[in-house]
Scaffold this active site. Structure first.
Site, mmCIF file in Angstrom:
data_model
loop_
_atom_site.group_PDB
_atom_site.id
_atom_site.type_symbol
_atom_site.label_atom_id
_atom_site.label_comp_id
_atom_site.label_asym_id
_atom_site.label_seq_id
_atom_site.Cartn_x
_atom_site.Cartn_y
_atom_site.Cartn_z
ATOM 1 N N TYR A 146 0.842 -1.201 0.000
ATOM 2 C CA TYR A 146 0.000 0.000 0.000
ATOM 3 C C TYR A 146 0.879 1.254 0.000
ATOM 4 C CZ TYR A 146 -3.722 3.226 1.537
ATOM 5 O OH TYR A 146 -4.622 4.262 1.653
ATOM 6 N N LYS A 150 1.380 3.649 -3.233
ATOM 7 C CA LYS A 150 0.922 5.044 -3.230
ATOM 8 C C LYS A 150 2.091 6.005 -3.481
ATOM 9 C CE LYS A 150 -3.558 4.837 -2.134
ATOM 10 N NZ LYS A 150 -4.648 5.500 -2.861
ATOM 11 N N ASN A 175 -6.091 9.651 8.214
ATOM 12 C CA ASN A 175 -7.206 8.763 8.608
ATOM 13 C C ASN A 175 -8.557 9.475 8.559
ATOM 14 O OD1 ASN A 175 -4.644 7.799 9.857
ATOM 15 N ND2 ASN A 175 -5.945 6.061 10.415
ATOM 16 N N ARG A 187 -10.755 -1.229 10.099
ATOM 17 C CA ARG A 187 -10.141 0.031 10.532
ATOM 18 C C ARG A 187 -10.607 0.369 11.938
ATOM 19 N NH1 ARG A 187 -10.149 3.665 5.075
ATOM 20 N NH2 ARG A 187 -11.929 2.392 4.483
ATOM 21 N N SER A 190 -14.267 2.084 12.707
ATOM 22 C CA SER A 190 -15.408 1.176 12.477
ATOM 23 C C SER A 190 -15.336 -0.011 13.435
ATOM 24 C CB SER A 190 -15.460 0.732 11.017
ATOM 25 O OG SER A 190 -14.179 0.429 10.532
ATOM 26 N N GLY A 208 -1.984 0.649 22.960
ATOM 27 C CA GLY A 208 -2.996 1.675 22.702
ATOM 28 C C GLY A 208 -2.484 3.097 22.836
ATOM 29 N N GLN A 210 -0.300 4.395 20.690
ATOM 30 C CA GLN A 210 -0.023 4.951 19.348
ATOM 31 C C GLN A 210 -1.110 5.973 19.012
ATOM 32 O OE1 GLN A 210 -1.245 1.939 19.980
ATOM 33 N NE2 GLN A 210 -2.195 0.930 18.235
ATOM 34 N N THR A 211 -0.754 6.970 18.209
ATOM 35 C CA THR A 211 -1.721 8.041 17.922
ATOM 36 C C THR A 211 -2.108 8.082 16.444
ATOM 37 O OG1 THR A 211 -0.088 9.763 17.396
ATOM 38 C CG2 THR A 211 -0.700 9.489 19.736
HETATM 39 P P1 NAD Z 1 -12.694 2.041 0.264
HETATM 40 O O1 NAD Z 1 -12.042 0.706 0.330
HETATM 41 O O2 NAD Z 1 -14.036 2.198 0.885
HETATM 42 O O3 NAD Z 1 -12.802 2.540 -1.231
HETATM 43 C C1 NAD Z 1 -11.976 2.122 -2.273
HETATM 44 C C2 NAD Z 1 -12.841 1.826 -3.485
HETATM 45 O O4 NAD Z 1 -11.997 1.449 -4.577
HETATM 46 C C3 NAD Z 1 -13.817 0.653 -3.246
HETATM 47 O O5 NAD Z 1 -15.082 0.985 -3.711
HETATM 48 C C4 NAD Z 1 -13.197 -0.487 -4.059
HETATM 49 O O6 NAD Z 1 -14.140 -1.439 -4.484
HETATM 50 C C5 NAD Z 1 -12.541 0.279 -5.190
HETATM 51 N N1 NAD Z 1 -11.434 -0.455 -5.831
HETATM 52 C C6 NAD Z 1 -10.419 -1.113 -5.207
HETATM 53 N N2 NAD Z 1 -9.593 -1.653 -6.122
HETATM 54 C C7 NAD Z 1 -10.103 -1.316 -7.344
HETATM 55 C C8 NAD Z 1 -9.704 -1.585 -8.685
HETATM 56 N N3 NAD Z 1 -8.606 -2.318 -8.949
HETATM 57 N N4 NAD Z 1 -10.466 -1.090 -9.694
HETATM 58 C C9 NAD Z 1 -11.586 -0.374 -9.441
HETATM 59 N N5 NAD Z 1 -12.012 -0.095 -8.184
HETATM 60 C C10 NAD Z 1 -11.269 -0.555 -7.156
HETATM 61 O O7 NAD Z 1 -11.663 3.054 0.901
HETATM 62 P P2 NAD Z 1 -11.767 4.625 1.174
HETATM 63 O O8 NAD Z 1 -11.461 4.825 2.591
HETATM 64 O O9 NAD Z 1 -12.990 5.183 0.590
HETATM 65 O O10 NAD Z 1 -10.508 5.144 0.352
HETATM 66 C C11 NAD Z 1 -10.623 5.789 -0.914
HETATM 67 C C12 NAD Z 1 -9.253 6.257 -1.360
HETATM 68 O O11 NAD Z 1 -8.728 7.175 -0.402
HETATM 69 C C13 NAD Z 1 -8.229 5.129 -1.489
HETATM 70 O O12 NAD Z 1 -7.421 5.365 -2.610
HETATM 71 C C14 NAD Z 1 -7.416 5.252 -0.226
HETATM 72 O O13 NAD Z 1 -6.107 4.771 -0.406
HETATM 73 C C15 NAD Z 1 -7.443 6.750 0.018
HETATM 74 N N6 NAD Z 1 -7.234 7.051 1.438
HETATM 75 C C16 NAD Z 1 -8.204 6.793 2.381
HETATM 76 C C17 NAD Z 1 -7.947 7.059 3.704
HETATM 77 C C18 NAD Z 1 -8.970 6.806 4.778
HETATM 78 O O14 NAD Z 1 -8.657 6.986 5.951
HETATM 79 N N7 NAD Z 1 -10.183 6.436 4.494
HETATM 80 C C19 NAD Z 1 -6.713 7.587 4.100
HETATM 81 C C20 NAD Z 1 -5.749 7.804 3.120
HETATM 82 C C21 NAD Z 1 -6.030 7.557 1.795
HETATM 83 N N1 UDP Z 2 -6.182 -0.557 15.797
HETATM 84 C C1 UDP Z 2 -6.589 -1.035 17.041
HETATM 85 N N2 UDP Z 2 -7.662 -1.877 17.092
HETATM 86 C C2 UDP Z 2 -8.364 -2.234 15.986
HETATM 87 C C3 UDP Z 2 -7.970 -1.728 14.722
HETATM 88 C C4 UDP Z 2 -6.866 -0.905 14.666
HETATM 89 O O1 UDP Z 2 -5.987 -0.722 18.084
HETATM 90 O O2 UDP Z 2 -9.339 -2.988 16.138
HETATM 91 C C5 UDP Z 2 -5.039 0.369 15.736
HETATM 92 C C6 UDP Z 2 -3.988 0.029 14.685
HETATM 93 O O3 UDP Z 2 -3.027 -0.871 15.229
HETATM 94 C C7 UDP Z 2 -3.398 1.386 14.390
HETATM 95 C C8 UDP Z 2 -4.584 2.347 14.559
HETATM 96 O O4 UDP Z 2 -5.548 1.634 15.316
HETATM 97 O O5 UDP Z 2 -2.424 1.723 15.339
HETATM 98 C C9 UDP Z 2 -5.216 2.787 13.244
HETATM 99 O O6 UDP Z 2 -5.488 1.636 12.485
HETATM 100 P P1 UDP Z 2 -6.256 1.672 11.090
HETATM 101 O O7 UDP Z 2 -6.197 0.286 10.530
HETATM 102 O O8 UDP Z 2 -7.581 2.289 11.275
HETATM 103 O O9 UDP Z 2 -5.431 2.693 10.174
HETATM 104 P P2 UDP Z 2 -3.871 2.913 9.860
HETATM 105 O O10 UDP Z 2 -3.035 2.017 10.733
HETATM 106 O O11 UDP Z 2 -3.737 2.592 8.420
HETATM 107 O O12 UDP Z 2 -3.660 4.336 10.192
#
Ligand code: NAD
Ligand code: UDP
Length: 313
Positions: A146, A150, A175, A187, A190, A208, A210-211
């Site tokens: 990932y 990116k 996030n 995540r 959720s 727990g 971590q921020t």
């Molecule tokens: P999400 O998983 O809900 O949405 C991603 C969408 O992309 C889904 O609908 C999935 O079906 C679609 N998808 C995945 N692979 C695909 C492919 N090969 N072709 C077509 N569609 C595809 O996640 P999200 O949280 O809505 O994230 C959306 C974007 O924002 C992502 O690119 C993610 O990396 C970026 N992003 C999200 C967060 C966050 O905290 N939510 C943080 C940083 C970056």
């Molecule tokens: N995390 C947690 N309990 C869970 C899911 C995640 O303590 O049930 C922690 C995880 O280890 C991380 C933070 O929450 O430190 C955020 O995790 P998430 O997967 O939401 O996003 P990312 O790590 O990609 O920022």
């Protein structure tokens, strides 16, 4: 009417569905492309009777041709559980998806915005993270598909800009949470809300302490739309996130407080390469987009809890 034709890849996902809705509300024609890996038709079903909304089942690793003015490239699984499920597919999605969307934008002279991520900073040694920080990313770990995917997408965006003058925009999203997150995607926001509502144990990974900084989805969408509207000389990358910084223990206690749940906290192993701390420096977004987040964590959590409460019944 001055409406635009806009392609949103990943439009049936969590952020994508809110973005499609916003763009339609502004009077645009929206083409939502998705392969439904982590997204769902349920997220966009309420948009289907709008004649200016079109749904396309397609995978961004394959080229796609359509005539549009703007492209928001969001297609990519975003939760660690889902992006690690098929790591090779994740990196292909980021890299080949970027190449395909950049190729399309080049041909059409369209603007293209990349949904990048705070993960490009990895486990950061600079805190808070400004865009000038190059990050601390493990290239061979379980998050690399990932993070490096990116990062490579950002490289491609900058190279298409320098080499071909493509009209690019890069936003680094921190996030983000809100209604329509997939309850199964693992995540933290959720997970904690679903666990609290079901009276299950709240799973804290590690100790727990971590921020993370959590931004509500409406603030995020506002930043993306403002970024797309900037003139061509501003490419980013620009951070979008809420500078409020919370430990996972603080988040868990807030969720317990807001749900009134009696769930207990349990501690589980910390996944490898889990970043210790994360907080955006949003000076650039304030200056260039005249934007800052408006929704505080407590208020955003209330709306998100309402959503999960409804879908879990
Ligand atoms: P999400 O998983 O809900 O949405 C991603 C969408 O992309 C889904 O609908 C999935 O079906 C679609 N998808 C995945 N692979 C695909 C492919 N090969 N072709 C077509 N569609 C595809 O996640 P999200 O949280 O809505 O994230 C959306 C974007 O924002 C992502 O690119 C993610 O990396 C970026 N992003 C999200 C967060 C966050 O905290 N939510 C943080 C940083 C970056
Ligand atoms: N995390 C947690 N309990 C869970 C899911 C995640 O303590 O049930 C922690 C995880 O280890 C991380 C933070 O929450 O430190 C955020 O995790 P998430 O997967 O939401 O996003 P990312 O790590 O990609 O920022």
């Amino acid at each position: 009417m001055n409406h635009k034709k806009i392609l949103v890849t990943g439009g049936a996902g969590f952020i994508g569905s809110h973005l499609c809705e916003r763009l339609l509300n502004e009077g645009n024609e929206v083409l939502c492309l998705d392969n439904y890996f982590t997204g769902s038709k349920d997220n966009i079903v309420h948009l289907l009777d709008n004649p200016y909304f079109e749904l396309i089942r397609h995978d961004v690793v394959h080229p796609f041709h359509v005539d549009v003015d703007e492209i928001y490239n969001l297609a990519c699984p975003a939760s660690p559980v889902h992006y690690q499920y098929n790591a090779i597919k994740t990196i292909k999605t980021s890299v080949m998806g970027a190449i395909n969307m950049l190729g399309l934008a080049k041909r059409l002279k369209a603007k293209v915005l990349q949904a990048s991520t705070s993960e490009v900073y990895g486990d950061p040694h600079v805190h808070p993270q400004p865009e000038s920080y190059w990050g601390n990313v493990n290239p061979i770990g379980i998050r690399s598909c990932y993070d490096e995917g990116k990062r490579c997408a950002e490289t491609l965006f900058m190279d298409y800009y320098r080499q071909n003058g493509v009209r690019i925009k890069i936003v680094r999203i921190f996030n983000t949470y809100g209604p329509r997150m997939n309850p199964e995607d693992g995540r933290v926001v959720s997970n904690f809300i679903v666990q609290a509502l079901k009276g299950e144990d709240i799973t804290i990974y590690g100790d727990g302490t971590q921020t993370r900084s959590f931004q509500y989805v409406d603030d995020m969408v506002e930043a993306m739309v403002r970024m797309m509207a900037t003139d061509d000389s501003f490419t980013g990358p620009v951070n979008t996130g809420n500078p409020g910084e919370f430990t996972m223990l603080e988040l868990a206690n807030l969720v317990l407080d807001l749900t009134g749940s009696k769930s207990k906290l349990i501690f589980m192993p910390l996944p490898s390469d889990d970043p210790r701390q994360r907080r955006p420096d949003i000076t650039l977004a304030k200056e260039k987009l005249n934007w800052e987040p408006k929704i505080q964590l407590r208020d955003g959590l209330v709306k998100t809890i309402e959503y999960f409460d409804k879908i879990l019944k």
